[in-house]
Design a protein around this motif. Structure first.
Motif, mmCIF file in Angstrom:
data_model
loop_
_atom_site.group_PDB
_atom_site.id
_atom_site.type_symbol
_atom_site.label_atom_id
_atom_site.label_comp_id
_atom_site.label_asym_id
_atom_site.label_seq_id
_atom_site.Cartn_x
_atom_site.Cartn_y
_atom_site.Cartn_z
ATOM 1 N N ASP A 213 49.925 70.921 -6.648
ATOM 2 C CA ASP A 213 51.383 70.838 -6.467
ATOM 3 C C ASP A 213 52.114 71.716 -7.475
ATOM 4 N N ALA A 214 51.622 71.731 -8.724
ATOM 5 C CA ALA A 214 52.226 72.616 -9.729
ATOM 6 C C ALA A 214 52.083 74.058 -9.264
ATOM 7 N N MET A 215 50.964 74.366 -8.644
ATOM 8 C CA MET A 215 50.753 75.741 -8.178
ATOM 9 C C MET A 215 51.652 76.089 -6.997
ATOM 10 N N LEU A 216 51.910 75.107 -6.132
ATOM 11 C CA LEU A 216 52.851 75.369 -5.028
ATOM 12 C C LEU A 216 54.225 75.698 -5.603
ATOM 13 N N ALA A 217 54.634 74.931 -6.598
ATOM 14 C CA ALA A 217 55.935 75.200 -7.224
ATOM 15 C C ALA A 217 55.934 76.602 -7.841
ATOM 16 N N PHE A 218 54.823 76.989 -8.441
ATOM 17 C CA PHE A 218 54.702 78.320 -9.054
ATOM 18 C C PHE A 218 54.776 79.418 -7.975
ATOM 19 N N ILE A 219 54.080 79.198 -6.866
ATOM 20 C CA ILE A 219 54.081 80.211 -5.790
ATOM 21 C C ILE A 219 55.503 80.411 -5.265
ATOM 22 N N PHE A 220 56.256 79.291 -5.146
ATOM 23 C CA PHE A 220 57.616 79.385 -4.594
ATOM 24 C C PHE A 220 58.684 79.526 -5.690
ATOM 25 N N SER A 221 58.268 79.831 -6.923
ATOM 26 C CA SER A 221 59.214 79.839 -8.053
ATOM 27 C C SER A 221 60.114 81.062 -8.109
ATOM 28 N N GLY A 222 59.756 82.096 -7.343
ATOM 29 C CA GLY A 222 60.516 83.346 -7.460
ATOM 30 C C GLY A 222 59.867 84.308 -8.449
ATOM 31 N N LEU A 223 58.826 83.866 -9.151
ATOM 32 C CA LEU A 223 58.169 84.763 -10.120
ATOM 33 C C LEU A 223 57.181 85.710 -9.448
ATOM 34 N N LEU A 224 56.741 85.363 -8.245
ATOM 35 C CA LEU A 224 55.730 86.198 -7.589
ATOM 36 C C LEU A 224 56.381 87.251 -6.700
ATOM 37 N N ALA A 225 55.866 88.470 -6.788
ATOM 38 C CA ALA A 225 56.404 89.554 -5.966
ATOM 39 C C ALA A 225 55.994 89.373 -4.504
ATOM 40 N N HIS A 226 54.831 88.759 -4.267
ATOM 41 C CA HIS A 226 54.341 88.580 -2.886
ATOM 42 C C HIS A 226 53.856 87.158 -2.651
ATOM 43 N N PRO A 227 54.792 86.207 -2.640
ATOM 44 C CA PRO A 227 54.358 84.811 -2.439
ATOM 45 C C PRO A 227 53.629 84.611 -1.113
ATOM 46 N N GLU A 228 53.918 85.494 -0.149
ATOM 47 C CA GLU A 228 53.251 85.337 1.158
ATOM 48 C C GLU A 228 51.758 85.653 1.080
ATOM 49 N N MET A 229 51.337 86.376 0.049
ATOM 50 C CA MET A 229 49.913 86.712 -0.079
ATOM 51 C C MET A 229 49.140 85.652 -0.862
ATOM 52 N N VAL A 230 49.859 84.707 -1.440
ATOM 53 C CA VAL A 230 49.233 83.768 -2.383
ATOM 54 C C VAL A 230 49.274 82.341 -1.831
ATOM 55 N N GLY A 231 48.129 81.681 -1.881
ATOM 56 C CA GLY A 231 48.037 80.288 -1.431
ATOM 57 C C GLY A 231 47.131 79.515 -2.371
ATOM 58 N N PHE B 236 51.784 85.067 -16.713
ATOM 59 C CA PHE B 236 50.691 84.821 -15.755
ATOM 60 C C PHE B 236 51.066 85.378 -14.376
ATOM 61 N N ALA B 237 52.339 85.198 -13.996
ATOM 62 C CA ALA B 237 52.805 85.730 -12.701
ATOM 63 C C ALA B 237 52.633 87.252 -12.662
ATOM 64 N N GLU B 238 52.852 87.909 -13.802
ATOM 65 C CA GLU B 238 52.671 89.374 -13.825
ATOM 66 C C GLU B 238 51.223 89.745 -13.493
ATOM 67 N N GLY B 239 50.289 88.930 -13.944
ATOM 68 C CA GLY B 239 48.877 89.172 -13.625
ATOM 69 C C GLY B 239 48.621 89.051 -12.125
ATOM 70 N N ILE B 240 49.125 87.990 -11.520
ATOM 71 C CA ILE B 240 48.935 87.799 -10.065
ATOM 72 C C ILE B 240 49.640 88.933 -9.309
ATOM 73 N N ASN B 241 50.818 89.327 -9.801
ATOM 74 C CA ASN B 241 51.532 90.427 -9.141
ATOM 75 C C ASN B 241 50.720 91.719 -9.209
ATOM 76 N N ALA B 242 50.057 91.946 -10.333
ATOM 77 C CA ALA B 242 49.231 93.155 -10.464
ATOM 78 C C ALA B 242 48.074 93.100 -9.464
ATOM 79 N N ALA B 243 47.497 91.913 -9.279
ATOM 80 C CA ALA B 243 46.380 91.774 -8.331
ATOM 81 C C ALA B 243 46.862 92.049 -6.906
ATOM 82 N N CYS B 244 48.040 91.526 -6.553
ATOM 83 C CA CYS B 244 48.572 91.750 -5.196
ATOM 84 C C CYS B 244 48.916 93.222 -4.986
ATOM 85 N N ALA B 245 49.491 93.853 -6.022
ATOM 86 C CA ALA B 245 49.847 95.280 -5.895
ATOM 87 C C ALA B 245 48.579 96.107 -5.687
#
Ligand code: 3MF
Ligand code: MG
Ligand code: MG
Length: 412
Positions: free
Chosen positions: A225-243, A181-190
């Protein structure tokens, strides 16, 4: 009273709506960052056990009505307006051009776009399922939604992964699914970074929206809260773009204090967008309009957001009840909901400046004199009488809600 002839019913509903008073003008309504989804008024009332009760509705109609009511912003799922089969084809460009024309004609802006990753059969196993081709398709869909957002001038993109999970446990490795799933969000940010650069626009704010149940049986990211943990999990290439895009009812559904959920998003700097509605704890997603179930809690939520300078959108993510007609959607549901929001927002301002609440809060923060942190009994004794102010503040909030602070009384 005798039966009301069918041809007189609209006039009756309109007359009683007028008689309620307390309506704001479209100009006043436009001062607030209220956004209107395509899917809310066009919801036909269908569900697993429910047949549709209202006819379908085009985006032209929704925009025209929003504009008359005084809602400045429109938002949509990709497939609310572009049929799945037309995505990535010249039909997508034709429809996008028509959307732009209609936005312009009605003086509206597009605030947000969101990819539908839950309805179509392609999402039967979710947007991050085992098949590499399915995941490639999901990435294309997310990137395409980002492109659509830029084309329509949006600032926000929302992801609601309501199909990220399973009906039957055991077949799926949750850690793997989350990585995919993180790969999908990373593709959207890219895609966003590339398009924003080309178009010389800011990147979008990518907002994740959680819901604890529905439609998947078990959901891998069920809460904000689960999503906050996901955003800060290290799986996202651009956590700063995701909230986050929390939804009032989605937090309430699992039994949370919505205000505390929002506070946790605020301290993380991740409260980007907010879906507003109302409903009941530990029930399904009824999406009732704001303030009809929990007005006091709503007042409290808006006090928090006002005092923390939340500047994001308030998105009317609601479902008109099946008892409301198509006429009622635009004459009762939407204007009354917007007006309750505005009233509650203004009341929140009154709470913040209320002298009684202010003095009580200041006194609590000052604490009782003579407390010695090294002596437990002295701390208890010093604050004993002061702490009654908690309940007094709650009473004052109730008074503000019913207008008692402005002199409204009941004489028995
Ligand atoms: C579902 C929802 C969705 C999301 C939308 C994201 C139909 O419960 O709340 O609305 O809000 O998909 O923008
Ligand atoms: Mg929502
Ligand atoms: Mg909902």
């Amino acid at each position: 009273m005798s039966g009301i002839p069918q041809e007189q019913q609209i006039a009756l509903v309109d007359r009683l709506t007028q008689a309620c008073g307390g309506r704001y003008s479209p100009e006043v309504r436009r001062r607030y960052f209220i956004t209107g989804p395509q899917w809310a008024p066009s919801y036909q009332g269908q569900a697993v056990f429910h047949a549709p009760v209202r006819p379908p509705m085009t985006f032209e109609t929704v925009m025209e009505e929003y504009s008359k009511i005084g809602i400045n912003y429109w938002c949509t799922h990709d497939t609310d307006v572009i049929p799945t089969e037309d995505l990535f084809t010249p039909r997508q460009d034709e429809i996008t051009a028509r959307i732009k024309d209609s936005l312009k004609k009605h003086g509206l802006k597009c605030s947000m776009v969101t990819a539908e990753t839950f309805h179509h059969p392609v999402w039967a196993a979710g947007p991050a399922a085992e098949s590499p081709e399915l995941r490639e398709y999901a990435k294309r869909r997310l990137a395409n939604t980002v492109a659509l957002g830029h084309e329509l001038g949006a600032q926000f993109c929302v992801y609601w992964p309501g199909m990220l999970g399973y009906y039957i446990a055991g077949a799926v490795d949750e850690t793997q699914t989350l990585r995919w799933f993180a790969e999908g969000i990373n593709a959207a940010c890219a895609a966003d970074l590339e398009i924003a650069k080309k178009k010389n626009r800011d990147t979008l704010k990518h907002c994740m929206e959680a819901k604890p149940f529905e439609p998947q049986g078990e959901i891998l990211l069920p809460t904000s809260d689960a999503m906050l943990a996901f955003i800060f999990s290290g799986l996202l290439a651009h956590p700063e773009m995701v909230g986050l895009n929390p939804e009032y009812l989605h937090e309430l559904m699992w039994g949370a204090s919505v205000r505390a959920s929002l506070a946790r998003a605020l301290v993380c700097g991740k409260l980007f967008h907010f879906d507003i509605n109302d409903g009941y704890r530990l029930k399904h997603d009824v999406d009732i309009a704001i303030g009809l179930v929990n007005p006091l809690d709503w007042l409290n939520v808006l006090v928090l957001l006002r005092s923390h300078n939340y500047k994001g959108p308030f998105n009317l993510d609601y479902k008109p009840p099946r008892t409301t007609s198509r006429h009622g959607v635009f004459t009762v549901s939407i204007p009354t909901m917007v007006d309750r929001f505005i009233t509650l927002w203004e009341m929140a301002g009154e709470v913040i400046s209320d002298p009684i609440i202010k003095e009580a809060t200041d006194a609590l923060k000052a604490g009782g004199a003579g407390a010695n942190p090294a002596d437990v009994n002295s701390v208890v004794a010093a604050n004993r009488e002061l702490l009654s102010l908690h309940e007094l503040i709650a009473h004052r909030l109730f008074q503000i809600l019913i207008g008692a602070h402005r002199g409204r009384t009941y004489n028995l």
